[in-house]
Design a protein around this motif. Structure first.
Motif, PDB file in Angstrom:
ATOM      1  N   LYS A 105       2.110 -23.492  -8.521  1.00  0.00           N
ATOM      2  CA  LYS A 105       1.129 -23.388  -8.896  1.00  0.00           C
ATOM      3  C   LYS A 105       0.364 -24.670  -9.381  1.00  0.00           C
ATOM      4  O   LYS A 105      -0.125 -24.758  -9.804  1.00  0.00           O
ATOM      5  N   ARG A 106       1.376 -25.413  -9.886  1.00  0.00           N
ATOM      6  CA  ARG A 106       0.752 -26.900 -10.548  1.00  0.00           C
ATOM      7  C   ARG A 106       1.509 -28.033  -9.833  1.00  0.00           C
ATOM      8  O   ARG A 106       3.111 -28.537 -10.010  1.00  0.00           O
TER       9      ARG A 106
ATOM     10  N   ARG B  49     -10.416 -22.586 -24.328  1.00  0.00           N
ATOM     11  CA  ARG B  49     -11.897 -22.255 -23.630  1.00  0.00           C
ATOM     12  C   ARG B  49     -12.515 -21.207 -23.140  1.00  0.00           C
ATOM     13  O   ARG B  49     -13.515 -21.487 -23.009  1.00  0.00           O
ATOM     14  N   SER B  50     -11.913 -20.300 -22.719  1.00  0.00           N
ATOM     15  CA  SER B  50     -12.548 -19.519 -22.355  1.00  0.00           C
ATOM     16  C   SER B  50     -12.932 -18.841 -23.643  1.00  0.00           C
ATOM     17  O   SER B  50     -14.970 -18.501 -23.326  1.00  0.00           O
TER      18      SER B  50
ATOM     19  N   SER C  40     -16.218 -20.311 -23.687  1.00  0.00           N
ATOM     20  CA  SER C  40     -17.365 -20.961 -22.676  1.00  0.00           C
ATOM     21  C   SER C  40     -18.733 -19.209 -22.712  1.00  0.00           C
ATOM     22  O   SER C  40     -19.222 -18.786 -22.039  1.00  0.00           O
ATOM     23  N   LEU C  41     -17.250 -17.907 -22.885  1.00  0.00           N
ATOM     24  CA  LEU C  41     -18.439 -16.582 -23.973  1.00  0.00           C
ATOM     25  C   LEU C  41     -18.433 -16.828 -24.466  1.00  0.00           C
ATOM     26  O   LEU C  41     -20.450 -16.104 -24.330  1.00  0.00           O
TER      27      LEU C  41
ATOM     28  N   LYS D 297     -22.732 -18.293 -23.898  1.00  0.00           N
ATOM     29  CA  LYS D 297     -23.127 -17.415 -22.622  1.00  0.00           C
ATOM     30  C   LYS D 297     -23.528 -15.842 -23.276  1.00  0.00           C
ATOM     31  O   LYS D 297     -24.914 -16.041 -23.119  1.00  0.00           O
ATOM     32  N   ARG D 298     -22.842 -15.678 -24.340  1.00  0.00           N
ATOM     33  CA  ARG D 298     -23.161 -14.030 -24.568  1.00  0.00           C
ATOM     34  C   ARG D 298     -24.590 -14.941 -25.836  1.00  0.00           C
ATOM     35  O   ARG D 298     -25.598 -13.267 -26.266  1.00  0.00           O
TER      36      ARG D 298
ATOM     37  N   GLN E 260     -27.758 -25.646 -22.127  1.00  0.00           N
ATOM     38  CA  GLN E 260     -26.938 -25.702 -21.240  1.00  0.00           C
ATOM     39  C   GLN E 260     -26.610 -26.942 -22.709  1.00  0.00           C
ATOM     40  O   GLN E 260     -26.639 -27.993 -23.086  1.00  0.00           O
TER      41      GLN E 260
ATOM     42  N   ASP F 157     -10.506 -32.391 -21.685  1.00  0.00           N
ATOM     43  CA  ASP F 157     -10.623 -31.539 -20.839  1.00  0.00           C
ATOM     44  C   ASP F 157     -11.729 -30.563 -20.646  1.00  0.00           C
ATOM     45  O   ASP F 157     -12.183 -29.854 -19.704  1.00  0.00           O
TER      46      ASP F 157
END
Lengths: 460, 322
Positions: free
Chosen positions: A52-53, A247-248, A251-252, A255-256, A287, A318
């Motif tokens: 998959k990569r 990264r996650s 992003s969280l 958002k929060r 943003q 990235d």
């Protein structure tokens, strides 16, 4: 077939390709749909389900023939060059062979007769050449060459040339001789093929038997300077994993977080259900579009940690699309395009090849001046300036004025220094001169510290 | 569900009828994706026909194409569904009299509340559900092709949210329960590889890496799309573009740019490629000033029509992308 497929998946895993149970099941499903009659659809169905990569495609292409072209188990196709000889000729050949050293004569006779190596021979060779301990496909070619050396292929070729002269003198026909030589060559090639298959097979077996180790925790706290090659590999993987986790998390968090001004439109809309009474408020979410300028020292004094630092910059690029990365030793270079493609490892290699470290050539001040001339417009109120280096400048002009100007223009200046604070200012280190202009100076000596630094960098 | 294709060869032929030249690899994987009911994840550089593949598959199978363009900050309300508050409110207003009627005979407060509760599903029903692309694809009575474009631009959490849809073709809407696909759609995901996708997402998909096409294949594409261009000139032009891809450029010319260039050559009535013509029309192929300058410089040693010209930085294209 299923067993073979499972073995293949295991070998892929050992080679560093993550292959899950679900994907193996998919592969089996694909085989049912397309059948296993034709090689090409078979290959494509395995490839599209297991890999998959893009960076894993070459691994697949390497392992696939070893597993499924099915040559490894069969003895190679070798011909007996001696069966066509007349009695007289055989006699002459035997005489000529006596001129050679015993072991070489034996090898030559074996190759002429076209006797393939037995399992036992191969196992012996593997033990002799260290193939038993090889656990990485890149050793493949090297192992084959070592085994060829052990079988004396070169000496045999030379010996053949020698006795060819002798045989010619005693009246061997030219055609016969050419025939002998051609067959010998063919047999040597066939044997090489056998060795290649055997080596590939053995290495994948080894890989399956003992997959690469995974105790990362200790490594995280080991100083960069003391890491061996294997440990570096584990750390590289860790950098990848960390960057995904970061990264996650980021992003969280973005958002929060409840900041920003009240968004009137969205608040009214959200509360229509409550008859216009504003129970829940919504805010305009700004943003975050940070811009990052990284200037990284790749000189000799930083050598032991540049690779990881660059790896991390690659990961950050990235994450933050507006990352402008520079590297310097005796001059400054813009390296974002180098880091933009490919895996971290390749990208870092590209940079290091382009900028080989020299001795006592580091010019931090000069590089800052170059940045000032060419790139200063990148630094504005959105920019975070990240300096990575030990601040050692070979007693040149530190150009603090320029650094001050850069620090003034950007929102934050962060300096990551691998040296402990007690060494700052010693020798040719100008760290103390730059210190007043930095918002944060972090000592980054281990992976754990580096991660903490990046986390801070990305979230504030 | 009836399968859209009967064999890899049929995929190939029907896509060719739609003007899409595809290799046996593309055809086989597309066929597999249909057979196994697995989403197909397509990665590759920009402009090699990733999105186009989904479009032509939709056209070839006569299915509707539902497209979800991903971007930073995309969330469930934009991708899946949203309650239409305004419409709900309007209905409550209009139905006020009816509600009065229902409540009129109620004795106690508790009883009225119960009666309203009994009518609740009138307001939380499909009627007031605004269907966004994903839900539309799931609920469509006809089989459709769902294209989730540039998934790498969406946030990581959106990926996680997609997992349920991609593996089971169902979504949970709290007020309505779980909605399952009536007919499983063919799903295509594309990614420009600007960031690494999560393992979980990849595990649920088949994987296809699309690279720039081989020389002959690209010539086929140009012949098919721009038949007006003379055969020999087509070959020259494509060879030139392929040469450019070996150079170290910020943005390599993609197939769509090759086609644009071919059309430009037709419009200009070009008969042969010479230096002047190439350098005048180069901006159709290259979109960065630095690239333009670099290639202009390289054109100097290029004699008249030398399409065999190779850059000194002979970098393998694939390795650049890896």
């Amino acid at each position: 077939m299923e067993t073979r497929l499972m073995q293949f998946a295991r070998a892929l895993r050992a080679a560093g390709v993550p292959v899950s149970m679900a994907e193996t099941v998919d592969a089996a499903g694909a085989l049912t749909a397309l059948g296993i009659k034709d090689r090409e659809p078979f290959r494509i169905s395995l490839r599209s389900t297991l890999i998959k990569r893009t960076i894993h495609l070459p691994v697949f292409d390497e392992l696939f023939p070893i597993f499924f072209d099915g040559k490894a188990e069969l003895p190679p196709d070798m011909d007996n060059a001696l069966e066509n000889l007349s009695d007289e000729e055989a006699e002459q050949l035997a005489l000529a062979l006596r001129q050679l050293k015993d072991d070489i004569a034996d090898s030559l006779r074996r190759l002429l007769r076209g006797e393939p190596l037995t399992r036992q021979d191969l196992n012996q060779l593997a033990a002799m050449t260290g193939l038993d301990r090889a656990r990485n496909m890149r050793w493949n070619e090297w192992m084959v060459r070592r085994m060829q050396a052990a079988l004396k292929h070169d000496s045999v070729r030379r010996a053949m040339a020698e006795i060819a002269k002798l045989l010619e003198q005693v009246g061997f026909s030219k055609e016969r001789l050419d025939e002998l030589r051609a067959m010998l060559q063919a047999n040597i090639e066939a044997e090489t093929g056998q060795l290649q298959n055997f080596a590939g097979q053995r290495i994948t077996d080894n890989m399956q038997a003992r997959p690469p180790s995974e105790d990362v925790e200790d490594l995280l706290h080991a100083p960069f300077g003391r890491l061996g090659e294997d440990e570096m590999n584990v750390l590289r993987q860790e950098v990848r994993r960390l960057s995904a986790a970061l990264r996650s998390r980021i992003s969280l968090r973005q958002k929060r977080q409840k900041t920003g001004t009240l968004d009137l439109k969205s608040t009214i809309r959200r509360n229509l259900g409550h008859g216009g009474v504003p129970f829940t408020l919504s805010y305009k979410r700004r943003q975050k579009k940070p811009r990052l300028v990284v200037i990284c020292d790749v000189s000799t004094s930083m050598r032991y940690c540049t690779e990881l630092m660059l790896g991390l910059i690659h990961a950050m690029q990235d994450q933050i699309s507006r990352t402008y990365a520079f590297a310097f030793n005796d001059h400054l270079e813009y390296i974002t395009p180098d880091l933009a493609h490919g895996s971290a490892q390749e990208a870092v290699d590209r940079v290091l090849v382009r900028m080989p470290p020299g001795h006592y050539s580091t010019d931090l001040g000069g590089s800052l001046a170059e940045f000032d001339r060419e790139w200063l417009d990148l630094v504005n109120h959105r920019t975070t300036l990240l300096m990575v280096g030990d601040g050692r400048n070979n007693f040149r002009d530190p150009e603090t004025g320029i650094f001050q100007e850069m620090a003034r223009r950007c929102t934050r200046t962060i300096w990551l220094n691998p040296e402990p604070p007690m060494l700052w200012g010693t020798g040719d280190s100008d760290m103390n001169e730059y210190l007043p202009f930095c918002d944060h100076v972090l000592q980054v000596q281990t992976m754990a510290e580096l991660t903490a630094a990046v986390d801070e960098l990305l979230t504030r | 569900m009836p399968d859209a294709f009967s064999s890899p060869n049929q995929v190939r032929e029907s896509l060719h009828d739609q003007g899409y030249v595809c290799s046996s690899e593309i055809a086989t994987i597309t066929y597999l994706s249909d057979q196994l009911d697995k989403p197909l994840l397509i990665e590759g550089p920009a402009g090699v026909g990733k999105t186009e593949l989904a479009k032509v598959v939709a056209a070839a199978t006569g299915r509707e194409l539902i497209r979800l363009q991903c971007y930073e900050g995309l969330d469930e309300t934009k991708a899946l569904y949203e309650w239409e508050y305004a419409k709900q409110l309007l209905y409550t207003q209009l139905l006020r009299d009816k509600l009065q009627e229902v409540l009129a005979s109620a004795g106690s407060l508790a009883e009225s509340a119960d009666r309203i509760a009994a009518e609740e599903n009138v307001f939380f029903s499909m009627r007031f559900l605004l269907q966004r692309p994903l839900l539309k694809a799931l609920l469509s009575p006809e089989p459709v092709v769902l294209l989730i474009d540039e998934i790498d631009r969406a946030d990581a959490e959106f990926e996680a949210f997609l997992l349920e849809i991609l593996s089971d073709f169902q979504v949970s809407v709290p007020e309505l329960g779980t909605l399952t696909a009536r007919v499983q759609p063919l799903v295509f995901l594309t990614s420009n590889n600007t960031r690494e996708l999560s393992e979980a997402l990849k595990r649920r998909c088949l994987y296809l890496f699309l690279n720039y096409p081989e020389l002959e294949q690209e010539i086929d594409v140009v012949n098919l799309k721009v038949p007006e261009l003379d055969g020999a000139l087509t070959r020259q032009a494509v060879e030139m573009v392929q040469g450019l891809r070996n150079l170290d450029l910020r943005k390599h010319p993609s197939i769509s740019e090759t086609l644009d260039w071919a059309r430009t050559l037709v419009v200009l009535n070009a008969e042969r490629l010479d230096r002047g013509l190439v350098s005048d029309t180069l901006n159709v192929l290259l979109k960065h000033e630095r690239d333009l300058k670099r290639v202009q410089q390289r054109l100097e040693p290029m004699s008249g029509d030398g399409p065999e010209y190779q850059g000194p930085e002979d970098e393998d294209d694939q390795s650049r992308y890896l």
